[in-house]
Motif scaffolding. Structure first.
Motif, PDB file in Angstrom:
ATOM      1  N   LYS A  95       0.819  -1.218   0.000  1.00  0.00           N
ATOM      2  CA  LYS A  95       0.000   0.000   0.000  1.00  0.00           C
ATOM      3  C   LYS A  95       0.859   1.277   0.000  1.00  0.00           C
ATOM      4  O   LYS A  95       0.548   2.235  -0.690  1.00  0.00           O
ATOM      5  N   LEU A  96       1.945   1.250   0.778  1.00  0.00           N
ATOM      6  CA  LEU A  96       2.715   2.487   0.992  1.00  0.00           C
ATOM      7  C   LEU A  96       4.046   2.515   0.248  1.00  0.00           C
ATOM      8  O   LEU A  96       4.784   3.490   0.341  1.00  0.00           O
ATOM      9  N   GLY A  97       4.368   1.436  -0.456  1.00  0.00           N
ATOM     10  CA  GLY A  97       5.621   1.403  -1.216  1.00  0.00           C
ATOM     11  C   GLY A  97       6.780   0.832  -0.426  1.00  0.00           C
ATOM     12  O   GLY A  97       7.791   0.442  -0.994  1.00  0.00           O
ATOM     13  N   SER A  98       6.647   0.790   0.920  1.00  0.00           N
ATOM     14  CA  SER A  98       7.679   0.156   1.734  1.00  0.00           C
ATOM     15  C   SER A  98       7.138  -0.088   3.136  1.00  0.00           C
ATOM     16  O   SER A  98       6.114   0.463   3.521  1.00  0.00           O
ATOM     17  N   GLU A  99       7.865  -0.933   3.858  1.00  0.00           N
ATOM     18  CA  GLU A  99       7.518  -1.194   5.260  1.00  0.00           C
ATOM     19  C   GLU A  99       7.923   0.040   6.065  1.00  0.00           C
ATOM     20  O   GLU A  99       9.011   0.571   5.865  1.00  0.00           O
ATOM     21  N   LYS A 100       7.039   0.519   6.932  1.00  0.00           N
ATOM     22  CA  LYS A 100       7.374   1.714   7.722  1.00  0.00           C
ATOM     23  C   LYS A 100       7.658   1.311   9.165  1.00  0.00           C
ATOM     24  O   LYS A 100       7.389   0.183   9.567  1.00  0.00           O
ATOM     25  N   LYS A 101       8.141   2.273   9.948  1.00  0.00           N
ATOM     26  CA  LYS A 101       8.411   1.990  11.364  1.00  0.00           C
ATOM     27  C   LYS A 101       7.139   2.298  12.156  1.00  0.00           C
ATOM     28  O   LYS A 101       6.704   3.455  12.224  1.00  0.00           O
ATOM     29  N   PRO A 102       6.525   1.257  12.746  1.00  0.00           N
ATOM     30  CA  PRO A 102       5.250   1.493  13.441  1.00  0.00           C
ATOM     31  C   PRO A 102       5.423   2.292  14.729  1.00  0.00           C
ATOM     32  O   PRO A 102       6.518   2.361  15.282  1.00  0.00           O
ATOM     33  N   LEU A 103       4.327   2.865  15.205  1.00  0.00           N
ATOM     34  CA  LEU A 103       4.349   3.551  16.502  1.00  0.00           C
ATOM     35  C   LEU A 103       4.501   2.505  17.589  1.00  0.00           C
ATOM     36  O   LEU A 103       3.904   1.420  17.507  1.00  0.00           O
ATOM     37  N   LEU A 192       4.994 -18.530  15.588  1.00  0.00           N
ATOM     38  CA  LEU A 192       5.071 -17.341  14.735  1.00  0.00           C
ATOM     39  C   LEU A 192       6.378 -17.352  13.941  1.00  0.00           C
ATOM     40  O   LEU A 192       7.432 -17.692  14.487  1.00  0.00           O
ATOM     41  N   PRO A 193       6.327 -16.998  12.660  1.00  0.00           N
ATOM     42  CA  PRO A 193       7.548 -17.100  11.837  1.00  0.00           C
ATOM     43  C   PRO A 193       8.599 -16.037  12.176  1.00  0.00           C
ATOM     44  O   PRO A 193       8.269 -14.963  12.662  1.00  0.00           O
ATOM     45  N   SER A 194       9.846 -16.350  11.887  1.00  0.00           N
ATOM     46  CA  SER A 194      10.912 -15.346  11.958  1.00  0.00           C
ATOM     47  C   SER A 194      10.881 -14.550  10.661  1.00  0.00           C
ATOM     48  O   SER A 194      10.355 -15.022   9.646  1.00  0.00           O
ATOM     49  N   LEU A 195      11.469 -13.361  10.690  1.00  0.00           N
ATOM     50  CA  LEU A 195      11.466 -12.560   9.477  1.00  0.00           C
ATOM     51  C   LEU A 195      12.715 -11.708   9.395  1.00  0.00           C
ATOM     52  O   LEU A 195      13.450 -11.578  10.375  1.00  0.00           O
ATOM     53  N   HIS A 196      12.978 -11.172   8.244  1.00  0.00           N
ATOM     54  CA  HIS A 196      14.045 -10.182   8.118  1.00  0.00           C
ATOM     55  C   HIS A 196      13.589  -9.101   7.156  1.00  0.00           C
ATOM     56  O   HIS A 196      12.593  -9.260   6.459  1.00  0.00           O
ATOM     57  N   ILE A 197      14.320  -7.998   7.173  1.00  0.00           N
ATOM     58  CA  ILE A 197      13.946  -6.862   6.322  1.00  0.00           C
ATOM     59  C   ILE A 197      14.842  -6.855   5.087  1.00  0.00           C
ATOM     60  O   ILE A 197      16.063  -6.922   5.207  1.00  0.00           O
ATOM     61  N   TYR A 202      18.195   0.261  -0.337  1.00  0.00           N
ATOM     62  CA  TYR A 202      17.531   1.085  -1.364  1.00  0.00           C
ATOM     63  C   TYR A 202      16.514   2.061  -0.767  1.00  0.00           C
ATOM     64  O   TYR A 202      15.900   2.844  -1.474  1.00  0.00           O
ATOM     65  N   GLY A 203      16.274   1.904   0.555  1.00  0.00           N
ATOM     66  CA  GLY A 203      15.310   2.804   1.198  1.00  0.00           C
ATOM     67  C   GLY A 203      13.877   2.371   0.976  1.00  0.00           C
ATOM     68  O   GLY A 203      12.943   3.146   1.177  1.00  0.00           O
ATOM     69  N   THR A 204      13.701   1.111   0.545  1.00  0.00           N
ATOM     70  CA  THR A 204      12.342   0.600   0.326  1.00  0.00           C
ATOM     71  C   THR A 204      12.184  -0.738   1.076  1.00  0.00           C
ATOM     72  O   THR A 204      11.977  -1.781   0.451  1.00  0.00           O
ATOM     73  N   PRO A 205      12.314  -0.711   2.412  1.00  0.00           N
ATOM     74  CA  PRO A 205      12.294  -1.976   3.165  1.00  0.00           C
ATOM     75  C   PRO A 205      11.000  -2.770   2.998  1.00  0.00           C
ATOM     76  O   PRO A 205       9.921  -2.181   2.891  1.00  0.00           O
TER      77      PRO A 205
END
Ligand code: HC3
Length: 410
Positions: A95-103, A192-197, A202-205
């Motif tokens: 939706k936003l083009g990349s993963e953002k840092k949540p509150l 719950l699965p493990s994940l990585h970014i 590129y600034g598009t995590p």
């Protein structure tokens, strides 16, 4: 084809702060909330909201409760779990083009809503509560009374850095349902699965899943899902291979297999005949939006209302107002903790209660151990369970104080 350049997705005025952010990640202490990220990567959404991803297809969520064959029921649970992965792990970047840092939620923060699923599915309700701040842990309960289905769980994250941000999820989910014509509840314990970014440089995590998820049922079935990404055999991102087998027979004798991409589509096969018996495609499965109370009717501790000034500041790019509104909450929380300490009590969770491992439900413990789920309860401040008694008495305002703890004094 030209090669993508580092920082290609970073707005021109944020290149410098993105480089500093990347440097800070390489030496960070594992606390994701402590990272100072550039404004363009900040999300207006709190992590308490992420609990809703478990049931954005309410019809798929309740489907197992309508199936009378136990193996097919376990398969429908696996299908539901797989159908949640797109929402959980890539709906934001899509939706936003990349993963953002949540509150970073504050203790006692709530996210409450319901899904109207029509006459066949009925209403499904969500309660999500931040049950611990140090360490951060979010608990949730999702219930559909019409079909007697309940999902509850809690999660925390442990982050580390090696070439990128790696995240191990701590916690689990517990699905309970009553099969047709039975009075006996059956349980499914879900890891719950493990994940990585990926694509940080590129600034598009965005998120890639790794390792394994297991789902074990009290009826003797186990589902195992193995995740892999682009660099692996299939060569495609967000790939998985899953199988469902009887615990007594082991994974070498699967009953069903499921293969595909969790962000796109997957195919379910009868393992013996290799016949395709079902397919699932994200594009063909519309999500049902969660309905929330209007902002002015929400409790002061409800996420959207509590963070409204912070979110407005982020949206406008006004970082001074963001820091001011954030500090108000942080200082209010500090003051509340100080008072609680002085009075020798702790914050009362509105909907959840924690237990220690020794007091947990023995059937849950047996299932958890059978799939090597380590509870690590010191990292989540306990094993959190929905407390129906507390919930019965809980009507807005859910918290006992006024605006204290949010920096609101009048
Ligand atoms: C790691 C994560 C926060 C945690 C998110 C969790 C694990 C929360 C529980 C949900 O059920 C599933 C889920 C999905 C995504 C996870 C987030 C992805 C990124 C975020 C980090 C804190 C952000 C790191 C900063 C940056 C700039 C790289 O995005």
């Amino acid at each position: 084809m030209s090669k993508k350049e580092a920082g290609a997705g970073v707005p021109a005025h944020s290149k410098g702060s993105w480089t500093s952010f990347l440097k800070s990640i390489a030496s960070f202490n594992g606390d994701l909330s402590s990272l100072t990220a550039p404004p363009f990567i900040l999300s207006t959404t709190s992590l308490t909201e992420y609990s809703a991803y478990w049931a954005e297809h309410p019809g798929i969520f309740v489907a197992p409760a309508k199936e009378s064959d136990p193996a097919k029921r376990a398969l429908l649970v696996l299908k539901w779990f797989l159908s949640t992965l797109h929402q959980q792990y890539c709906s934001r970047s899509e939706k936003l083009g990349s993963e953002k840092k949540p509150l970073n939620p504050f203790l006692g923060e709530l996210y409450i809503g319901k899904w109207e699923g029509g006459p066949d599915v009925g209403e499904t309700s969500l309660i999500s509560e931040q049950v611990s701040h140090h360490p951060p842990a979010t608990a949730y309960a999702i219930r559909n009374e019409k079909h007697g289905v309940e999902l509850q769980g809690y999660n925390a994250q442990k982050a580390s850095f090696s070439t990128t941000i790696q995240i191990k999820q701590i916690g689990h989910a517990l699905l309970t349902l009553t099969p047709p014509g039975s009075d006996e509840k059956e349980k499914y314990v879900i890891t719950l699965p493990s994940l990585h970014i990926e694509s940080l440089v590129y600034g598009t995590p965005f998120v890639e899943l790794e390792k394994t998820t297991k789902i074990v049922s009290s009826t003797g079935y186990v589902a195992k899902i193995d995740y892999s990404g682009k660099g692996w055999l299939s060569g495609k991102k967000n790939t998985f291979n899953a199988s469902l087998f009887k615990a007594s027979e082991g994974e070498k004798k699967p009953l069903y297999t499921v293969d595909g991409q969790w962000s796109d589509s997957f195919t379910i096969k009868d393992a013996r005949t290799k016949d395709v018996i079902d397919r699932f495609s994200i594009k063909e499965s519309a999500v049902t939006p969660l309905t929330l109370a209007p902002l002015e009717e929400q409790d002061l501790y409800e996420s959207r209302r509590a963070w409204s000034d912070v979110a407005a500041g982020i949206q406008k790019g006004d970082m001074d107002s963001v820091s001011l509104a954030k500090s108000r909450i942080e200082n209010g929380q500090r003051e509340l903790r100080r008072i609680e300490k002085a009075e020798g009590r702790e914050w009362e969770r509105r909907f959840f209660t924690h237990t220690e491992e020794k007091d947990a439900d023995p059937e849950f413990l047996r299932l958890a151990h059978s799939i090597d789920l380590s509870l690590d309860s010191e990292k989540t401040a306990g094993i959190w369970r929905f407390d129906a008694k507390k919930a019965e008495g809980a009507r807005p305002p859910y918290h006992k104080t006024g605006g204290e703890g949010l920096g609101i004094t009048e």
